[in-house]
Scaffold this motif. Sequence first.
Motif: not given
Length: 670
Positions: A278-282, A312-315
Motif C-alpha cells: 500500500l505504501y508503494a501504491m500511495l 522486491s515484493l514481486d507485485i
Amino acid sequence: MKTKYSIVLLVNLFLLITACQKKKDDIEYKNGVTHLLNNLNSSVLQDTSKIKTLDTLFLYLQRHENDSINRNLFFKVANKYYDLNQYDNYLFVTKKVLELAIKKKDTVHIAKSLYYLGDYFEEKTVLDSAFYYYAKSEKLYKSIKDTSNTGKTALYKAGILYDAGNFTESEIELVAALRLLNKTNNTRLIYESYNLMALSLKEINNHKKSLEYFELALKQLDKLESEGYIKERIIKSRASINNNMGRVYDKMENQKEAIRLYKKGLQTNRLKQDHPKLYAMLLNNLAYAQMKSGNSNGIREKFFESLRIRDSLDIKPGIVTSKIAIGEYFIHQKDTTKALTYFKEGFVLSKKINSSYDVIQSLKLLTENDIKNKTHYTKLYIKVTDSFQNAERATRNKFARIAYETEQIEEKNDLLSKRNSTIIIGSGIVILFLTGFFIIYRLKSRNKELLFIQEQQETNEKIYQLMLKQQSETEQARKEERNRIAMELHDGIVNSIFTTRFNLIQLDPNAADKKEQLVKELEKAENEIRRVSHDLTENLLFEDKSLPEIITTLVESQQNQCNTRFDVSIDKYIDWSKIASANKIHIYRIIQEALQNVNKYSKAERCYIMLLKTADKISIRIWDNGIGFNPEKVKQGIGLKNIKSRTEALNGELKISSNSEKGTTIEIIF
C-alpha cells in the motif's frame, strides 16, 4: 520449543478423543475441539504440525453423529485449512459438510457450504464458478429470510462482477446488498459494501457519488473502531480509502486535493514497515499527481522507490503500473528513448499477466510516442481494444446467463420435487393400506399366543416379586442380627472384660504372676472382640449397595477449592461376586486415599478414576492433570504407605508416574 509445543498439542488431541469416546457430551465435545482449533493460532507451532492436527481432527469428526454441532466443527476445520493456504483440503472438507447438510436437509448449512465453495473458486480466480455458488447460496438464504447472509452473498457477487470488470452490474448488485445489510448491525459488511460501491462508481466515472460512498465507508470505519474492531486493519483501510479518493480527484484533474490525500495516507504510522504494498501504491500515485500538477521536485526518487518496493515484493501488476508511470515521467523530461523503454517493458509484462487495462494503456502510449513504429502499435492497439471489448461483452453475458440458468435450475428442481412428492405420497398410501391389511391378519392369527404369553408374564412377575420380598426380608434380618451381635459384643462383653481387668489390677501384689497372666489374657480377648465387632460393622458397608455404586457415590461427592472435576468409569464386565469382601474394602480405601491426596495436593482441573478388566486381571487407574510430585521423595508418606500395603494385600502391583506437565497416574493391577 516448537517440537515440545507440537507434542503437547497432540497429547491434548489424544485426551480429547479418548474422553469423548466413552460418552459424547455436546458442550464439552464442542468446547474441546474448539479449544484445540484455537491452539492452532499459535505462531510457535509449525504449519506442518497444524496441518497434521487438522487431518486427524477431520477423520475424528467423520466418526461422530451428523448433527449441527459436528457440522459447525467441520466448518471451523475448513476455515483453518483456508488460513493455512491448504485450499484443496478446504475444498474437500467443504464438499463433505455440504453432503452431510443435504442428508439432514439443513438449509442453513447447505447455504453456508455453497458460499464456502464460492470463496474457494474466488481464491482460485475461477470467477464464473464463484459467482454460480454465491448465487445459489443467496437464493437459499433468501428462502429462509436470513437478511444478513442474503446481503452478504449479494455483496460477494458484486465483488466478483467488479473483478470481472462489470462495474455497472456490480453497482446494481451492491444496491440490493445494501438494502438488506442496512437492516442489520453488521458494520463490517456495510463498510465493505460502501467501499466497493465507491470503487465501482469510480470506474464508471461517477466521481461525485464515488466520493460520497468513500465518506460513508470512512464513517463505518469510525463505527468499527468504537466497536473494538482490529485497530491495525482499520488503520490500513483508512490509508487505502485515502489512496482511492486521491485517484478519484486525480481523474477529476484536481491534483491539489489528490496530493493532499496521498500525503495523508503516507503519514499513516508504520505504513511502510507493515504494509509496503500500500505504501508503494500511495508513493507512486503521489509522484504521478505531482508530475501532472507541474511539480517535479523529488518525484523521480518517489517513482523509483515505489518500483523498487514492488519489485522486491514481486507485485507484477504494481510493477507494470510503475513502469508506465516512469515512462510518462521521462516523456515530461523530454527523454523519449528511456520513456519508450519503460513503456515496452510495461507492455510485455502486462501481456504476461493478462492485464487487459495495462496492455491497452501501454499500447496507447507507445502509439502516441513511438513515431518509428506508430503504424504497428496503432494496429495492435485497435486489435487489442476490439478484443477486450468483445471479451468484456462475453463476460457480462456469461454472468447474466449464470444468474438466469441458476433460476431455471431451481425452478426445475422445485417442479421435480413436487412430482416426486406426489409419487411418494401415492406410493405411501398404497403401502400403508397393504401393511395395515397384513398387520390385522397377523394380529388375529397371533391373538391367542399373545394372551398366553401375557398370562405367563404376569405369573412370572408375581413369583419375582415374592422372591424380591423374601430376599429383602432376609437381608434385613441379617443386618439387624449383625448389628445386635456387634452391639452386645461392644457394650456388654467388652465393658465386662474391661471391668474384670481393672479389678484384677487391684489384687494383692503377692500374686503378681497370676495377675499379669490374667491381665494379658483379658487384653487379648478384648482386642479380639473389638476386631470382630469392627469387621462385622464394616462388612455391612457392602451389604446395602454394590461396590460400583459406593465408588460412584464417593467420586461424585468430592469437592475442593480448586473445583476439580471428577469422573469415574467402571468396566461392566467385572464380576464383583467373585471378589472377597475384604478385597472390596481394600479397593474402596485405595480410591478413597487417592482422592484425598488429589483434593489436598494436586491443584488439578480434572481427575479420572477407571476400573478396567483385562483377561483375568483388574486395573485401578487414578489420573489427574495437577502439579504432580516426586514419588521418590514422598514414598514414606502415610497415604502412599496405606495404598502400598493394601495393594500388597490384594497381591497386586503398584505403579506411580508423576510430573508437573502430565500430572499424576496411580495404577494398581491385581
